[in-house]
Write an enzyme that holds these catalytic residues in place. Sequence first.
Site, PDB file in Angstrom:
ATOM      1  N   SER A  25     -12.859 -83.744 -45.582  1.00 54.18           N
ATOM      2  CA  SER A  25     -13.349 -82.374 -45.424  1.00 54.18           C
ATOM      3  C   SER A  25     -12.606 -81.608 -44.335  1.00 54.18           C
ATOM      4  O   SER A  25     -12.090 -82.193 -43.373  1.00 54.18           O
ATOM      5  CB  SER A  25     -14.843 -82.392 -45.081  1.00 54.18           C
ATOM      6  OG  SER A  25     -15.578 -82.930 -46.153  1.00 54.18           O
ATOM      7  N   GLN A  39     -19.412 -80.605 -39.919  1.00 59.32           N
ATOM      8  CA  GLN A  39     -18.253 -80.950 -40.740  1.00 59.32           C
ATOM      9  C   GLN A  39     -17.680 -82.294 -40.325  1.00 59.32           C
ATOM     10  O   GLN A  39     -17.258 -83.093 -41.166  1.00 59.32           O
ATOM     11  CB  GLN A  39     -17.189 -79.858 -40.614  1.00 59.32           C
ATOM     12  CG  GLN A  39     -16.149 -79.877 -41.706  1.00 59.32           C
ATOM     13  CD  GLN A  39     -16.721 -79.482 -43.056  1.00 59.32           C
ATOM     14  OE1 GLN A  39     -17.787 -78.890 -43.134  1.00 59.32           O
ATOM     15  NE2 GLN A  39     -16.028 -79.825 -44.119  1.00 59.32           N
ATOM     16  N   HIS A  81     -18.806 -85.861 -41.762  1.00 56.64           N
ATOM     17  CA  HIS A  81     -18.374 -86.374 -43.062  1.00 56.64           C
ATOM     18  C   HIS A  81     -17.534 -87.639 -42.902  1.00 56.64           C
ATOM     19  O   HIS A  81     -17.559 -88.517 -43.768  1.00 56.64           O
ATOM     20  CB  HIS A  81     -17.554 -85.318 -43.808  1.00 56.64           C
ATOM     21  CG  HIS A  81     -18.383 -84.290 -44.497  1.00 56.64           C
ATOM     22  ND1 HIS A  81     -19.119 -84.549 -45.620  1.00 56.64           N
ATOM     23  CD2 HIS A  81     -18.592 -82.978 -44.228  1.00 56.64           C
ATOM     24  CE1 HIS A  81     -19.743 -83.463 -46.024  1.00 56.64           C
ATOM     25  NE2 HIS A  81     -19.443 -82.491 -45.183  1.00 56.64           N
ATOM     26  N   GLU A  86      -9.773 -76.223 -46.591  1.00 56.33           N
ATOM     27  CA  GLU A  86     -10.881 -76.265 -47.556  1.00 56.33           C
ATOM     28  C   GLU A  86     -11.856 -75.107 -47.323  1.00 56.33           C
ATOM     29  O   GLU A  86     -12.182 -74.363 -48.239  1.00 56.33           O
ATOM     30  CB  GLU A  86     -11.610 -77.603 -47.417  1.00 56.33           C
ATOM     31  CG  GLU A  86     -12.771 -77.773 -48.376  1.00 56.33           C
ATOM     32  CD  GLU A  86     -13.516 -79.069 -48.141  1.00 56.33           C
ATOM     33  OE1 GLU A  86     -14.198 -79.532 -49.067  1.00 56.33           O
ATOM     34  OE2 GLU A  86     -13.437 -79.623 -47.017  1.00 56.33           O
ATOM     35  N   HIS A  87     -12.357 -74.971 -46.100  1.00 57.22           N
ATOM     36  CA  HIS A  87     -13.270 -73.885 -45.738  1.00 57.22           C
ATOM     37  C   HIS A  87     -12.691 -73.063 -44.597  1.00 57.22           C
ATOM     38  O   HIS A  87     -12.155 -73.623 -43.639  1.00 57.22           O
ATOM     39  CB  HIS A  87     -14.625 -74.406 -45.224  1.00 57.22           C
ATOM     40  CG  HIS A  87     -15.348 -75.344 -46.123  1.00 57.22           C
ATOM     41  ND1 HIS A  87     -15.140 -76.704 -46.104  1.00 57.22           N
ATOM     42  CD2 HIS A  87     -16.294 -75.118 -47.062  1.00 57.22           C
ATOM     43  CE1 HIS A  87     -15.935 -77.280 -46.989  1.00 57.22           C
ATOM     44  NE2 HIS A  87     -16.647 -76.344 -47.586  1.00 57.22           N
ATOM     45  N   ASP A  91     -22.440 -76.304 -48.863  1.00 58.43           N
ATOM     46  CA  ASP A  91     -22.419 -77.652 -49.427  1.00 58.43           C
ATOM     47  C   ASP A  91     -23.603 -77.899 -50.362  1.00 58.43           C
ATOM     48  O   ASP A  91     -23.560 -78.813 -51.184  1.00 58.43           O
ATOM     49  CB  ASP A  91     -22.461 -78.694 -48.302  1.00 58.43           C
ATOM     50  CG  ASP A  91     -21.096 -78.904 -47.660  1.00 58.43           C
ATOM     51  OD1 ASP A  91     -20.097 -78.446 -48.233  1.00 58.43           O
ATOM     52  OD2 ASP A  91     -21.043 -79.528 -46.588  1.00 58.43           O
ATOM     53  N   HIS A 104      16.603 -73.881 -84.686  1.00 54.10           N
ATOM     54  CA  HIS A 104      15.463 -72.972 -84.542  1.00 54.10           C
ATOM     55  C   HIS A 104      15.651 -71.773 -85.481  1.00 54.10           C
ATOM     56  O   HIS A 104      14.721 -71.373 -86.193  1.00 54.10           O
ATOM     57  CB  HIS A 104      15.359 -72.473 -83.094  1.00 54.10           C
ATOM     58  CG  HIS A 104      14.670 -73.440 -82.189  1.00 54.10           C
ATOM     59  ND1 HIS A 104      15.124 -74.711 -81.968  1.00 54.10           N
ATOM     60  CD2 HIS A 104      13.540 -73.302 -81.442  1.00 54.10           C
ATOM     61  CE1 HIS A 104      14.316 -75.324 -81.123  1.00 54.10           C
ATOM     62  NE2 HIS A 104      13.335 -74.492 -80.786  1.00 54.10           N
TER      63      HIS A 104
END
Length: 445
Positions: A244, A266, A269, A335-336, A369, A428
């Site tokens: 985290s 935080q 974690h 992340e945040h 969260d 093609h």
Amino acid sequence: MSERLLIRVRALTPRTFETRLREIRIHRGLSKVVWERAHRILRDVQERGDEALLECAARFDGVVLSRDRLRVELEAVRAAYREVSREAIRALALVKRRLEWAERRWLDALKRVRVVADGVVIESVPRPIRSVGCYIPGGRAAYPSSVLMSVVPARLAGVERIAICSPPMRETGEVHPLVLVAADLCGVTEIYRVGGAAAIAALAYGTATIPPVEKIVGPGGPYVVAAKLLVAERVGIDLPAGPSELVILADETAPPEAIAADLMAQAEHGEESLCGLLTTSRRLAQETARALSARSCGAARREIIRQALARRGFLLYTEGDLDLLVRFANALAPEHVQVMTRRPRVVARALTQAGLVLIGPHSPASASDYVLGTNHVLPTGGAAAAYSGLSVLDFLKRVTYAECARRSLARFLEPVRVLAVAEGLPNHYRALEERMRSVDRRVRR
């Protein structure tokens, strides 16, 4: 006081910008040892299947299982309800409702697109992935909320088969009861007592007990992240969701005690969590350092918090240069990012490289969260520069349908010829030319 935590208050200037960035990034990424061990586990499970899963459970989880106990029985799910309080079940139900409310809005925004031009019809239609494996971390803590974050959007997208893998607890040999109850609330019945890189291998390659899936989602530690990236050539994965990360961007109006509480939330974690403050106020940085020292002494999960702060914590200040802090946050792509400034919405608009931007003093990461309705499976390790958080969109793919009229194909012959010759792909053009000849021969008959 800050020395006791091994977290220093330091200045951030244009000259020290790159140095500070390197110092924080140095702990990012996966070590060679992690890559090699994850690769060995993947190969072992691919070659030996269930037997390798049982050995991994014994070695890494300290749990001895038999092959018939890899899959969680219905009786174990029923028993889990006896160990979970009514308050916890109500809280999980609330998180589920909030997440469904937000995810349905994303789903409603998806539309079937139909384009008609020059005799060509193109349709793009969203279709659900058929099978998904959700990894739910275990070990030191239970993460029933991660079950909801992974399964709810998959259900809303219309995924037919959803499987969950989560490591068994050493004490009981069972998946945590909260995880089992959360899975049951979401209607998932395919649950396995398998964790770590071995779980990713089983979901990717399949074993006699665990059929393979088309996509793997969910957060995890370094070995899970490495395993997901290694199997990405075979199955879809969501995003690199590792340890985290929280960066708080604040000015002198923010309360240091609240900042310290958020950083500690935080940090708990795990020891690899990234937790930092970027502020325009040296005084706020110093007061936050003192608050962290005082609050962490008697805190629950104290050792984990202090190790995380000592290893990956930072407190950086500028002399009123908010733009420099925004640039630094975007360069980190964490992340945040939590904005606690006088005009948080204005600052938030400039933050473009983050998994989730939380605006104002009443939007802490810990609330996101669980109950805000946002998904907490988010990109980490700088991956927010290119990835978004998990949502219903990750469980859908767009299938495109195209139909061309004969007259239009005839008009496209010359540009196709020019490009096919230029790219060294003459067949093609000949494929189109043959169609025109075939149609002409049928018309003459």
